[in-house]
Structures are given as C-alpha cells and as structure tokens.
Motif scaffolding. Structure first.
Motif, PDB file in Angstrom:
ATOM      1  N   PHE A  26      55.006  29.210  48.686  1.00 54.40           N
ATOM      2  CA  PHE A  26      53.730  28.556  48.420  1.00 54.40           C
ATOM      3  C   PHE A  26      52.749  29.593  47.875  1.00 54.40           C
ATOM      4  CE2 PHE A  26      55.815  26.054  51.702  1.00 54.40           C
ATOM      5  CZ  PHE A  26      55.640  24.751  51.252  1.00 54.40           C
ATOM      6  N   VAL A  27      52.007  29.207  46.859  1.00 55.19           N
ATOM      7  CA  VAL A  27      51.062  30.124  46.227  1.00 55.19           C
ATOM      8  C   VAL A  27      49.678  29.494  46.184  1.00 55.19           C
ATOM      9  CG1 VAL A  27      50.480  31.450  44.163  1.00 55.19           C
ATOM     10  CG2 VAL A  27      52.887  31.135  44.798  1.00 55.19           C
ATOM     11  N   LEU A  28      48.695  30.223  46.672  1.00 53.86           N
ATOM     12  CA  LEU A  28      47.296  29.789  46.639  1.00 53.86           C
ATOM     13  C   LEU A  28      46.511  30.800  45.805  1.00 53.86           C
ATOM     14  CD1 LEU A  28      46.798  29.006  50.444  1.00 53.86           C
ATOM     15  CD2 LEU A  28      47.468  27.408  48.646  1.00 53.86           C
ATOM     16  N   ARG A  29      45.691  30.321  44.879  1.00 56.44           N
ATOM     17  CA  ARG A  29      44.893  31.208  44.033  1.00 56.44           C
ATOM     18  C   ARG A  29      43.453  30.714  43.964  1.00 56.44           C
ATOM     19  NH1 ARG A  29      48.489  34.461  41.300  1.00 56.44           N
ATOM     20  NH2 ARG A  29      50.582  33.599  40.954  1.00 56.44           N
ATOM     21  N   GLY A  30      42.556  31.639  43.709  1.00 57.12           N
ATOM     22  CA  GLY A  30      41.159  31.267  43.563  1.00 57.12           C
ATOM     23  C   GLY A  30      40.307  32.469  43.252  1.00 57.12           C
ATOM     24  N   PHE A  31      38.992  32.305  43.382  1.00 49.92           N
ATOM     25  CA  PHE A  31      38.053  33.385  43.109  1.00 49.92           C
ATOM     26  C   PHE A  31      37.284  33.738  44.375  1.00 49.92           C
ATOM     27  CE2 PHE A  31      38.853  31.407  39.037  1.00 49.92           C
ATOM     28  CZ  PHE A  31      39.017  32.500  38.193  1.00 49.92           C
ATOM     29  N   LYS A  45      57.362  24.293  55.178  1.00 47.77           N
ATOM     30  CA  LYS A  45      56.411  23.329  54.631  1.00 47.77           C
ATOM     31  C   LYS A  45      55.042  23.988  54.489  1.00 47.77           C
ATOM     32  CE  LYS A  45      55.324  21.478  59.219  1.00 47.77           C
ATOM     33  NZ  LYS A  45      55.282  20.263  60.075  1.00 47.77           N
ATOM     34  N   LEU A  46      54.141  23.311  53.775  1.00 44.55           N
ATOM     35  CA  LEU A  46      52.798  23.829  53.578  1.00 44.55           C
ATOM     36  C   LEU A  46      52.088  24.001  54.922  1.00 44.55           C
ATOM     37  CD1 LEU A  46      50.606  24.500  51.379  1.00 44.55           C
ATOM     38  CD2 LEU A  46      49.792  22.162  51.710  1.00 44.55           C
ATOM     39  N   LYS A  47      51.596  25.210  55.184  1.00 38.35           N
ATOM     40  CA  LYS A  47      50.932  25.483  56.457  1.00 38.35           C
ATOM     41  C   LYS A  47      49.473  25.871  56.303  1.00 38.35           C
ATOM     42  CE  LYS A  47      54.834  26.759  59.400  1.00 38.35           C
ATOM     43  NZ  LYS A  47      55.287  27.732  60.427  1.00 38.35           N
ATOM     44  N   VAL A  48      49.086  26.288  55.090  1.00 37.28           N
ATOM     45  CA  VAL A  48      47.719  26.724  54.842  1.00 37.28           C
ATOM     46  C   VAL A  48      47.237  26.123  53.526  1.00 37.28           C
ATOM     47  CG1 VAL A  48      46.236  28.706  54.362  1.00 37.28           C
ATOM     48  CG2 VAL A  48      48.009  28.892  56.090  1.00 37.28           C
ATOM     49  N   SER A  49      46.041  25.596  53.515  1.00 30.65           N
ATOM     50  CA  SER A  49      45.487  24.979  52.310  1.00 30.65           C
ATOM     51  C   SER A  49      44.443  25.881  51.663  1.00 30.65           C
ATOM     52  CB  SER A  49      44.858  23.629  52.647  1.00 30.65           C
ATOM     53  OG  SER A  49      43.689  23.811  53.432  1.00 30.65           O
ATOM     54  N   GLU A  50      44.139  25.624  50.399  1.00 32.73           N
ATOM     55  CA  GLU A  50      43.102  26.367  49.705  1.00 32.73           C
ATOM     56  C   GLU A  50      41.741  26.152  50.375  1.00 32.73           C
ATOM     57  OE1 GLU A  50      42.938  25.711  45.530  1.00 32.73           O
ATOM     58  OE2 GLU A  50      45.014  26.333  45.174  1.00 32.73           O
ATOM     59  N   GLY A  51      41.532  24.966  50.900  1.00 34.88           N
ATOM     60  CA  GLY A  51      40.275  24.674  51.577  1.00 34.88           C
ATOM     61  C   GLY A  51      40.055  25.565  52.785  1.00 34.88           C
TER      62      GLY A  51
END
Length: 334
Positions: A26-31, A45-51
């Motif tokens: 899983f890859v999360l990206r942002g600023f 499974k997905l365990k952490v969200s961008e939010g």
C-alpha cells in the motif's frame, strides 16, 4: 490419548489447508512541511488511510510550523516570557537541548532570527545583512536563553525565537512510523522530503533498498544516485547545501546558518547522511555535522553508539569526493 492424537492431527491438517493471505503493498502520498511525503507498507489489507496521516501532519503543523500563523511555535516566538507547549513541541525541544549540548552548540534552534535575516524564513529576502546586523542578532541566539520545565518553555531573554525546521521533520517521520507500528504494520518505509525511517523487511525477506543521492563529480548542480544501502528498523536523513541554497545579487549562500558566527556555513561539506535508530536523532545531528570538517565529523560519529554517516565534500581546488564510516560501508548493497 487417542482423542488427543486425533485432535492434534486435525489441527495440523487444518493449518495446512488454510493458506495465509498474501500481503499487499500500500502506498500513501501527499504534501507536508513544504515537501512531499511517501508511505509504503505491506499488509494483508488496508490499515492506514491518507486521512489519518493528514490528521497527524496537521497536528505537527499546528504545533511547530513557522508557516502557520496560528501555530504554537509562532505564539511562542511572539511572546516575551514563553508558554505551555504541547507534547510534540516538548519532545522536539527535549531532543534539541540534548543534541545542542552534545555538539557544543553547533545545533541550535534559536537561530531563527538569523535564518530570517538571510532570507530562508517565511518573509523571504530583501537584502543580505551586514556584519553589524548579524552581531546584533547573535545577542539573542543560544540555547542557554531557553528553559524547559515540564510542559513550560520559558524565555530567559524576551527577544529569543526558535526555528525547529532542522529537526521537526525527523520527529514527524518518527511520529508516523510509530503510528503505523501501533496499527500492527511490521514492514514499512516512511519518508518526508528525503528523511526516512524503515521497519522490517519485504514479504519476500529482502531488505528495503534506499538510494543516496549526491552531486555529480564535476558538476555540483547535477544529481545522481551515489550509493544504495539496505537496513532494517532504523532511520536515515540527509543535510546538504548543493540543492538548498539562495542566490541573490550574484551571491550564492547555504541555507544552513552557523549559530556561532551568524553567517551561512562555508565549509568543505556538501552533504551529510546520518544513520541512527530514529529519525529525530539523525535529523538533528546531520546539520551539526555539516558545520564540521570531514576528520572532525568522522571522529564525532565514531565516538557515538548506533550512529553511522556518509559524507560528500569538496576542498578548495579539488574534485568532489566522499567518505563514510565503517558501519555505513557495511550497509552498502551492490
């Protein structure tokens, strides 16, 4: 006895029939903090969200961002005596005091007025300060002008201000890494602007590989991957002046300010990459090592446990060179 044997055989058969679900990447990206962040982790499974990540980043900004008018650090800088600070601010200040003492003042968060004067703050640059202006600003620089008691950060001189940009990014990396660990994620890389922390290995058992950038041998403005290293459960940060600088009126200066002289650093160091157990440690020390000569920096790192370093430097009239500690060399991957 027969019943126990049957139950044991059934349990073994069931374990063989039930296949473990494969882990996904899983890859999360942002600023964040004026740069980009990237989180790569492996889980079923997905365990952490961008939010969730953005919420944590927002907390840090509210605490220590000089670019947020409402931040606690700006409130502190505008105060005359100090104030009660939150746990994030406190954790960074505690480590800042320790690193400042260990480096004999080469790391100092009270350089804020000098950083602004040389054009690296939120207000930009109108003109370079002269020697008299720098001397005046130095009167309010020094960690001895601050006092941390519990959650209370006091000013011993009303004009003292702080800038945590040299260490807060490392703290943020650790904050996100610890959050992922609490979520039960045991394999990840957290990176903010090149400062990173690694935990575990990939599902295939291989270590995460990290490329270390540096300037070209004959062109400090060009960039290439100098080395690749592999490690687990540790952090890596880099401080350098070949990409972060300011050019004004035909003059080029480093973004790193010497808290002793008040002027931008002008040493043989081009960049220093530090390996440590956590990112706040690596981030705090990489700037201080930039203020040393190569022999001084190598001796400093050698004398400290759980720390390694890689340095790129250029002496006057010579080609760009690099060196590293013995422990760092052991992490190199072909």
């Amino acid at each position: 006895m027969l019943i126990r044997t049957v139950l044991l055989c059934f349990s073994l058969l069931l374990a063989l029939l039930v296949k473990e679900e494969p882990q996904q990447q899983f890859v999360l990206r942002g600023f964040a903090q004026g740069t980009e962040y990237s989180i790569r982790y492996f889980a079923v499974k997905l365990k952490v969200s961008e939010g969730e990540i953005d919420s944590l980043l927002s907390l840090v900004d509210s605490s220590m961002s000089l670019y947020k008018s409402y931040s606690q650090i700006n409130t502190f800088n505008h105060s005359t005596k100090g104030l009660m600070i939150d746990r994030h601010f406190k954790a960074v200040m505690e480590r800042s005091f320790e690193i400042s003492k260990d480096t004999r003042g080469k790391f100092d968060v009270t350089v804020a007025p000098l950083v602004r004067a040389w054009g690296f703050g939120p207000d930009g640059l109108q003109q370079f300060p002269d020697s008299a202006a720098v001397k005046g600003l130095l009167e309010n620089v020094g960690m001895e002008h601050l006092q941390l008691t519990g959650m209370q950060l006091n000013k011993l001189k009303p004009e003292v201000t702080v800038d945590l940009n040299g260490i807060a990014q490392g703290y943020t990396v650790d904050l996100l890494a610890d959050f992922l660990a609490r979520k039960g994620i045991s394999s990840f890389v957290v990176e903010i602007g090149g400062e990173l922390r690694v935990r575990g290995v990939k599902p295939d058992g291989n270590m995460f590989r990290i490329g270390i950038e540096g300037p070209l041998e004959n062109d400090a403005s060009g960039v290439k991957i100098k080395h690749v290293i592999g490690f687990t459960n540790a952090a890596l940060t880099t401080s350098g002046n070949y990409q972060k600088y300011l050019q004004f009126g035909g003059r080029k200066i480093s973004h790193l300010i010497d808290p002793k002289t008040g002027f931008p650093l002008d040493t043989e160091m081009i960049s220093v990459t530090v390996f440590a157990k956590d990112a706040i440690t690596a981030d705090g020390y990489d700037n201080a090592l930039m203020a040393m000569t190569v022999p001084e920096a190598l001796a400093f790192v050698k004398a400290r446990k759980d720390m390694e370093a890689y340095m790129i430097y250029q002496r006057k009239g010579q080609a760009i060179k690099d060196t590293m500690t013995v422990g760092f060399k052991k992490m190199l991957v072909n």
